[in-house]
Each structure stands twice: as C-alpha cells, then as structure tokens.
Design an enzyme around this catalytic site. Structure first.
Site, short mmCIF file in Angstrom:
data_model
loop_
_atom_site.label_atom_id
_atom_site.label_comp_id
_atom_site.label_asym_id
_atom_site.label_seq_id
_atom_site.Cartn_x
_atom_site.Cartn_y
_atom_site.Cartn_z
N SER A 10 0.78 -0.80 -0.36
CA SER A 10 -0.15 0.52 0.19
C SER A 10 0.59 1.47 0.74
O SER A 10 1.98 0.92 0.40
CB SER A 10 -0.81 0.00 1.02
OG SER A 10 -1.40 1.09 1.30
N TYR A 55 -1.86 -0.82 10.00
CA TYR A 55 -2.32 -1.16 8.62
C TYR A 55 -0.78 -0.27 8.35
O TYR A 55 0.45 -1.06 7.13
CB TYR A 55 -3.48 0.02 8.14
CG TYR A 55 -3.00 -0.61 6.38
CD1 TYR A 55 -3.71 -1.57 6.05
CD2 TYR A 55 -3.05 0.64 5.97
CE1 TYR A 55 -3.80 -1.88 4.72
CE2 TYR A 55 -3.15 0.68 4.22
CZ TYR A 55 -3.82 -1.07 3.87
OH TYR A 55 -3.59 -1.90 2.66
N1 LIG Z 1 -8.58 -1.11 -1.53
C1 LIG Z 1 -7.67 -0.10 -1.19
O1 LIG Z 1 -7.91 0.99 -1.39
C2 LIG Z 1 -6.01 -0.63 -1.02
C3 LIG Z 1 -5.13 0.15 -1.64
C4 LIG Z 1 -4.20 -0.56 -1.21
C5 LIG Z 1 -3.70 -1.26 -1.09
N2 LIG Z 1 -4.86 -2.39 -0.49
C6 LIG Z 1 -4.57 -4.07 -0.30
O2 LIG Z 1 -5.43 -4.57 -1.20
C7 LIG Z 1 -5.69 -5.73 -0.83
C8 LIG Z 1 -6.25 -6.71 -1.09
O3 LIG Z 1 -7.03 -5.65 -1.00
P1 LIG Z 1 -9.21 -5.09 -1.35
O4 LIG Z 1 -9.26 -3.71 -1.11
O5 LIG Z 1 -9.61 -6.12 -2.22
O6 LIG Z 1 -10.08 -5.85 0.11
P2 LIG Z 1 -11.07 -7.21 -0.20
O7 LIG Z 1 -11.87 -6.78 -1.16
O8 LIG Z 1 -11.45 -6.80 1.63
O9 LIG Z 1 -10.54 -8.43 0.02
C9 LIG Z 1 -9.81 -8.67 0.90
C10 LIG Z 1 -9.36 -10.25 0.63
O10 LIG Z 1 -8.35 -11.21 1.70
C11 LIG Z 1 -9.22 -12.03 2.12
N3 LIG Z 1 -8.66 -12.04 3.97
C12 LIG Z 1 -8.72 -11.35 4.75
N4 LIG Z 1 -8.20 -11.42 5.46
C13 LIG Z 1 -7.83 -13.22 5.28
C14 LIG Z 1 -6.74 -13.76 5.79
N5 LIG Z 1 -7.26 -14.34 7.25
N6 LIG Z 1 -7.27 -15.40 5.12
C15 LIG Z 1 -7.72 -15.68 3.77
N7 LIG Z 1 -7.92 -14.62 3.12
C16 LIG Z 1 -8.02 -13.03 4.07
C17 LIG Z 1 -10.96 -11.56 2.04
O11 LIG Z 1 -11.11 -12.61 1.87
P3 LIG Z 1 -12.21 -13.35 3.85
O12 LIG Z 1 -12.74 -12.57 4.47
O13 LIG Z 1 -13.03 -14.21 2.81
O14 LIG Z 1 -11.01 -14.56 3.97
C18 LIG Z 1 -11.06 -11.02 0.90
O15 LIG Z 1 -10.67 -11.73 -0.05
C19 LIG Z 1 -5.14 -5.67 0.77
O16 LIG Z 1 -3.89 -6.22 0.64
C20 LIG Z 1 -5.48 -4.08 1.11
O17 LIG Z 1 -4.17 -3.95 1.97
C21 LIG Z 1 -5.99 -1.82 -0.64
#
Ligand SMILES: NC(=O)c1ccc[n+]([C@@H]2O[C@H](COP(=O)([O-])OP(=O)(O)OC[C@H]3O[C@@H](n4cnc5c(N)ncnc54)[C@H](OP(=O)(O)O)[C@@H]3O)[C@@H](O)[C@H]2O)c1
Length: 250
Positions: A147, A160
């Site tokens: 991130s 985070y």
């Molecule tokens: N959205 C943003 O603006 C943004 C910006 C920078 C970086 N990111 C990064 O991008 C990545 C994906 O995030 P997203 O925005 O797509 O969020 P999201 O839609 O909430 O997806 C998160 C995913 O991680 C899985 N997960 C969470 N905890 C887990 C665990 N302990 N074991 C296995 N799976 C787990 C969730 O599935 P379950 O809950 O079913 O396990 C879900 O599939 C993250 O690393 C986040 O930090 C996001």
C-alpha cells in the site's frame, strides 16, 4: 501482451475480494491456471461463478478455503495447487485487512491481528511457495500487494501502516533469498481502490478529495510484473489515482 503466463499456475490470496478477483481475472485471460483463496466459502463461490462466466478466460480457476495465517491451511493450499496443475509459478500475496479504531483506542490484540494477516500470512505463503518452486528449478515469481501507506501513512492507521512497511521489508528480504533460484519478488503499492476494506463514509470522503482507481488498474500492474521473463524483476511499483495526493506540497 506476451504469452509468458500461458499454462502457468498461480495462487491469488484474497482472490474473493475486490482487487484479488480482478488480478485472478487478468491472469485467467492470460492463460494462467489460478487458485483463489479466502476464508468465507460463499464469497469464494460467488467469485468463482463470476470468474468462470467470462468467455475471455483461457485458464482454469479453482478455490481453496483457508486462512493465510494458518500454517496447515497454507501448506494444504499449495499441495492442492500442485495436485491440480502440477506446478506453481506465481504467488500473489493480496489478502489483507485494516483496523477501524483510533490509535488511542486500539487493542493490542487488534494490532496483532492486522500484523498477522498482512505480514505473517504473506511470509507463510511465500515460504510454502518457495519450498515447491525451488526444487522444481523453473524459477517463479512472488508479488506482494502492499500500500502507499508504506510511503505516506494516514492518521490513525498504526497497524495497517506498520504492516505495509513490514511487507516492504519482507519483499526486499525475500527478493534477496530468492534471486539465486531465479524467483523474482516484488511489491506493488496501490493507492485508493473502492473495496470492502473501506467503509461508506471513507469512500465518500476520498471520492470528493482524492479519487479512486479501478481494481483492474492494480491487476494490470500485476500482469505487467508477472509477464516479464524470470531474468527480470520489478522490485517495487507504486500506482495511484492521478489526482491522489501522495508526494509534494504547496
Ligand atoms: N482498496 C484499497 O484502496 C487498497 C489500497 C492499497 C492496498 N490495498 C491492499 O489490497 C489488498 C486487497 O484488498 P481489497 O481492497 O481488495 O479488500 P477486500 O475486497 O476486503 O478483499 C480482501 C480479501 O482478503 C481476504 N482475507 C482477509 N483476511 C484473510 C485471511 N486471514 N486469510 C485469507 N484471506 C483473507 C478476504 O476474504 P475473507 O474475508 O473471506 O477471508 C478477501 O478476499 C489488501 O492487501 C489491501 O491492503 C487496498
């Protein structure tokens, strides 16, 4: 686009989530066979239904339900990949989480939970991928989804931010340990993407002041990094909405 990914096998952790599903979709279109993971069975099944409905897919997609923080789950996941596809070429450590509370109200247990999912989980997955990639002697790639918090933190984001700084360090360390094996390791630092990780109030605030990318924009960065031959590695990539304030002042 090169056909480098065609016929290769990938794991996308958190592939039932917004960014992970877009990454899986891009890999499938490139001919990669993909395992997506997550803890919630229903979300996984919904993601599989969406991914398999795309006629542009050239690869096969399967899911594995499990926790990235659980050694046994992760070991079983990679065994399942080898059994299904006969190989593992690419790991995308995408599963991640955040904490809602302000720093002064934050429980130690909540701090530890975020560090475990965002740092220990990627370590376990990388270790289990390396155990299988190294003896195969075919090279490989590991991409960690970090991130821009590892560049510029937001207020009240201690766990985070600490986790994404740690993930950057983990990426550098793994890159060093993997280079003699022809396994490239890199990290992508994305900015704002609308997803389940943000609540409605935060999405509204950021829409007005910063803007959002699509999950596909991050997926395209993964595709660019993972389409390179293994003699080349992108160590770090930062991608943000063009209008998102990250650097500069005045
Ligand atoms: N959205 C943003 O603006 C943004 C910006 C920078 C970086 N990111 C990064 O991008 C990545 C994906 O995030 P997203 O925005 O797509 O969020 P999201 O839609 O909430 O997806 C998160 C995913 O991680 C899985 N997960 C969470 N905890 C887990 C665990 N302990 N074991 C296995 N799976 C787990 C969730 O599935 P379950 O809950 O079913 O396990 C879900 O599939 C993250 O690393 C986040 O930090 C996001």
């Amino acid at each position: 686009m090169s056909d480098f990914l065609n016929g290769k096998a990938a794991v996308v952790t958190g592939g039932s989530g917004t960014i992970g599903k877009a990454i899986a979709k891009g890999l499938l279109i490139s001919g990669c066979n993909v395992f997506i993971t997550g803890r919630n069975q229903q979300r996984l099944e919904e993601a599989i239904a969406e991914l398999t409905s795309d006629d542009a897919n050239h690869g096969e997609v399967k899911y594995f339900q499990g926790d990235v923080c659980n050694d046994k789950d992760v070991s079983n996941l990679f065994d399942a990949v080898i059994e299904a596809f006969g190989r593992i070429d690419l790991l995308v450590n995408n599963a991640g989480t955040g904490a809602k509370d302000k720093t002064v109200d934050l429980d130690t247990a909540e701090f530890d939970r975020v560090m475990r999912v965002n740092v220990t989980g990627p370590f376990i997955c990388a270790r289990e991928a390396m155990k299988r990639m190294i003896p195969a002697k075919k090279g490989g790639r590991i991409i960690n989804i970090g991130s821009i918090s590892a560049i510029s933190p937001r207020p009240n984001s201690a766990p985070y931010t600490a986790s994404k700084f740690a993930l950057l360090g983990l990426s550098h360390s793994l890159s060093l340990d993997c280079r003699e094996h022809g396994i490239g390791v890199g990290v992508i630092h994305p900015g704002n993407v609308i997803s389940g990780i943000l609540d409605a109030e935060e999405i509204k605030r950021r829409s007005e002041s910063e803007g959002f990318m699509n999950a596909e924009d991050v997926a395209n960065c993964v595709l660019a990094m993972s389409s390179l031959p293994y003699h080349s590695n992108v160590l770090e990539m930062t991608v943000t909405p063009t209008k998102q304030p990250l650097i500069g002042r005045g």
